[in-house]
Design an enzyme around this catalytic site. Sequence first.
Site, PDB file in Angstrom:
ATOM      1  N   TRP A  88      -9.146 -18.146  -9.136  1.00  0.00           N
ATOM      2  CA  TRP A  88      -8.724 -16.878  -8.532  1.00  0.00           C
ATOM      3  C   TRP A  88      -7.680 -17.089  -7.448  1.00  0.00           C
ATOM      4  O   TRP A  88      -7.782 -18.011  -6.637  1.00  0.00           O
ATOM      5  CB  TRP A  88      -9.950 -16.206  -7.924  1.00  0.00           C
ATOM      6  N   ASN A  90      -5.416 -14.504  -4.451  1.00  0.00           N
ATOM      7  CA  ASN A  90      -5.000 -13.190  -3.966  1.00  0.00           C
ATOM      8  C   ASN A  90      -3.988 -13.350  -2.842  1.00  0.00           C
ATOM      9  O   ASN A  90      -2.924 -13.934  -3.075  1.00  0.00           O
ATOM     10  CB  ASN A  90      -6.180 -12.269  -3.615  1.00  0.00           C
ATOM     11  N   ASP A  91      -4.209 -12.880  -1.642  1.00  0.00           N
ATOM     12  CA  ASP A  91      -3.165 -12.688  -0.640  1.00  0.00           C
ATOM     13  C   ASP A  91      -2.213 -13.870  -0.484  1.00  0.00           C
ATOM     14  O   ASP A  91      -2.643 -15.013  -0.272  1.00  0.00           O
ATOM     15  CB  ASP A  91      -3.796 -12.450   0.730  1.00  0.00           C
ATOM     16  N   THR A 150      -6.901 -14.561   5.343  1.00  0.00           N
ATOM     17  CA  THR A 150      -5.466 -14.400   5.576  1.00  0.00           C
ATOM     18  C   THR A 150      -5.081 -14.665   7.031  1.00  0.00           C
ATOM     19  O   THR A 150      -5.832 -14.360   7.953  1.00  0.00           O
ATOM     20  CB  THR A 150      -5.038 -12.988   5.150  1.00  0.00           C
ATOM     21  N   ARG A 212      -8.781  -8.535  11.488  1.00  0.00           N
ATOM     22  CA  ARG A 212      -8.403  -9.646  10.625  1.00  0.00           C
ATOM     23  C   ARG A 212      -6.890  -9.735  10.398  1.00  0.00           C
ATOM     24  O   ARG A 212      -6.113  -8.940  10.898  1.00  0.00           O
ATOM     25  CB  ARG A 212      -9.088  -9.492   9.269  1.00  0.00           C
ATOM     26  N   ASP A 213      -6.519 -10.744   9.611  1.00  0.00           N
ATOM     27  CA  ASP A 213      -5.168 -10.935   9.075  1.00  0.00           C
ATOM     28  C   ASP A 213      -4.115 -11.143  10.161  1.00  0.00           C
ATOM     29  O   ASP A 213      -3.126 -10.406  10.239  1.00  0.00           O
ATOM     30  CB  ASP A 213      -4.747  -9.763   8.180  1.00  0.00           C
ATOM     31  N   GLU A 261      -4.217  -3.457   6.506  1.00  0.00           N
ATOM     32  CA  GLU A 261      -4.423  -4.892   6.311  1.00  0.00           C
ATOM     33  C   GLU A 261      -3.078  -5.613   6.353  1.00  0.00           C
ATOM     34  O   GLU A 261      -2.014  -5.010   6.212  1.00  0.00           O
ATOM     35  CB  GLU A 261      -5.102  -5.170   4.962  1.00  0.00           C
ATOM     36  N   TRP A 352      -6.921  -3.956  -5.862  1.00  0.00           N
ATOM     37  CA  TRP A 352      -8.365  -4.123  -5.741  1.00  0.00           C
ATOM     38  C   TRP A 352      -9.146  -3.109  -6.577  1.00  0.00           C
ATOM     39  O   TRP A 352     -10.325  -3.318  -6.851  1.00  0.00           O
ATOM     40  CB  TRP A 352      -8.788  -4.022  -4.280  1.00  0.00           C
TER      41      TRP A 352
END
Length: 555
Positions: A88, A90-91, A150, A212-213, A261, A352
Site C-alpha cells: 500500500w 498513500n500520502d 505525514t 497532524r501533517d 489535512e 478515501w
Amino acid sequence: MPPKIPETVLAAVRRRPLLWALAAVTVLVLAGLLVLGGTIQKGGGQGGTPQAGTGQSETGQPAHPTAAAPADDAAYRPAYHLTPDQHWMNDPQRPFFLDGLWHYYYLYNADYPEGNGTEWFHATSTDMVHWKNEGVAIPKFRNGLGDIETGSAVVDTEGTAGLGKGAVIAVLTQQHDGVQRQSLFYSSDKGYSFQAYGQNPVVENPGAEHWRDPRIVRDEANNQWLMLLAEGHKIGFYTSSDLKHWTYVSGFEQDGLGILECPDFFQLDLDGDPAKRTWVLAAGADGAAEGRTTGLAYWTGSFDGKAFAPAGGHQWLDGGPDFYAAVTWDDPRQDDAQRKASRHAIGWMNNWAYARNLPTNTWYGSASVVRDIRLASDGGRPALVSAPTAALQSLEEAPVQVPAGSLGGGLALPVPDSGAFKADVELDKPADGTGKARLLLQSGGTTYATVGYDFAAGRAFVDRGGDAAAGGSGLAGRADASDEYRQERSVDARPAGDTVRLTVYVDRSSVEVFVGGQTLTSLVFPPAGNKEARLVADGPVSLKGGTVTPLAGIR
C-alpha cells in the site's frame, strides 16, 4: 531470474574444448555481475551511498533510449506512474534535492490489508519521471510513539537543529492510542535512513483530536522555520529557530471544507512579476458541500511572519476525484526569480471514499505525474495554473498525427496496445458556440472512460461510469462509494480564442487531463480487451489537429 548464457557461447564451447576455460571465466563474470546487481537492488543505498537507479545521465534524461511500455503488465500496474512494488501507498511527502538526486518519500503499509500503520518509503530520481524505490527509510512502531505518518523532510544546510550541517531533518506525525504528536527524525546519510531524536515528541498534543501533517517551510525573510499543522477546521502556524522547539503564533480557520489535512505554504510571483509576489496556502479538503469530492483547496494572500491573511475565497487546484494530499516544491538549483515563477506538484492518485475497494492486486495506490504550477491572473484574481512537467517528454515515442476534419462521423485514434499514451487534440469552436466533443477510451469494445469538452458550458469533464471498478464487486456493496466513483467530474476551462486544446495522459489505470491551465485527475480501470480510442462530437465540432504519442514505461 538469472541471465541466460548466449547460445553462441555454448555452441563455441561444444565445438572447441580448449575454450572451456574461457567459458568458465564468462560464467564467473556473469555470476559476479548478478551478485553485484542483487547487492545494489537489495541495498538500495541504505548504507549511505545514493544510487541513481534509473540508468539516467547527469542531465536528468535517460542515458539510453527508453523502451516502449510493455503491453502485458497485468493488474492495472501503470507504465509511467510511481507505484509501490507491492503493498500500500498513500500520502506523498515533499521531495528535496541533494547531491544530484530528488529524494521523495511516501506513506507505505507493508501489512495491508491485514494490518495498519504507515512508514516512510524512499524513492529517488534524477528527473522526477523515472523513480527508483529504495526501501523503507523510517520504519513504524520503533520508538513507542506509534506509526510514521505525514510530515516534511528538509535539508538543514546551516545545521540549525544542532545535528550537523547538511543533515536531513524530518518532522512528522506519530499517532499512538489515538493521540497525534509531532516527532523529529534525522538522517546523516543523505536521506536513506533516519534516527529518532532522543527527546521526541518535539511538539506535544495540547488535547486536540486532529493535530497532524506538519509542513516545514524556511522563512528566510524572518530568519525562522515555519510549521503548519492541520488542526481540524484550522491550520495552525508555529515558528522555530532550531526545528526542535516550536511556538504557536496564529491560526487560519475555515469551515465548510471538512477536516483539513496536509497543508502547504509557498510563494509565487503573479504573472511572473516579482513585484506581485504572493503567498499561497493550500490544504487537502472536502468539497462535498460544493458538489465536489476531496482535493487540494488553496487561498492566495499575504504573510507577516506570523499570520496569513487571505485576499479572497478558496479555489481548487484539480477538478478530478483523485488528486489528494498533494505537495509542491521548487528547484534549489534555480535562482530566486525562477523558483518564484513556478513550482512542481504531485498528488496521491486516489480517494478515501473508495481507495480500499479498487481492483488492483498485490499493489495499492499510485502517484500522479509531476506537474508544474504557476500563479496567473484569472478574471481579476490570482489562480494556480498547471502544465505537465517538461521532463515527461523523455517518455515520448514518435507521435502519430491525427488528421483535421469534422468529427460528425467519429474518428478512430491510433493508440498503442500498451494503453500508455498522450493524446493532444485541438478542437475548433463551433460558430454558434455550442457542441460537445468526446474522447472515448475503450477496451474490449466497451467505453470505460470519456474525456470531453462542452463548448456551451466552457467546461471539460471526465466520466468513468463504464470501467471495471464502477461495475465491480468492490463497490457493489457500498452505494456511497459507488456513487462517488461514478459521478462525472468537470472543471471550468473557457477557451481564450477559437480553439480548445486537450492534453490527455492515459495510463493503464488513470487519466490526467490538462486544459486551459486546469486539470482533471482520475483513476480508471479498463475491462480486458484490445485498447482503442475514438473522437466523437455532438454538434458541428471539428478537429483542427492532433497527435497520439506512445509513452514508455519507467519500471
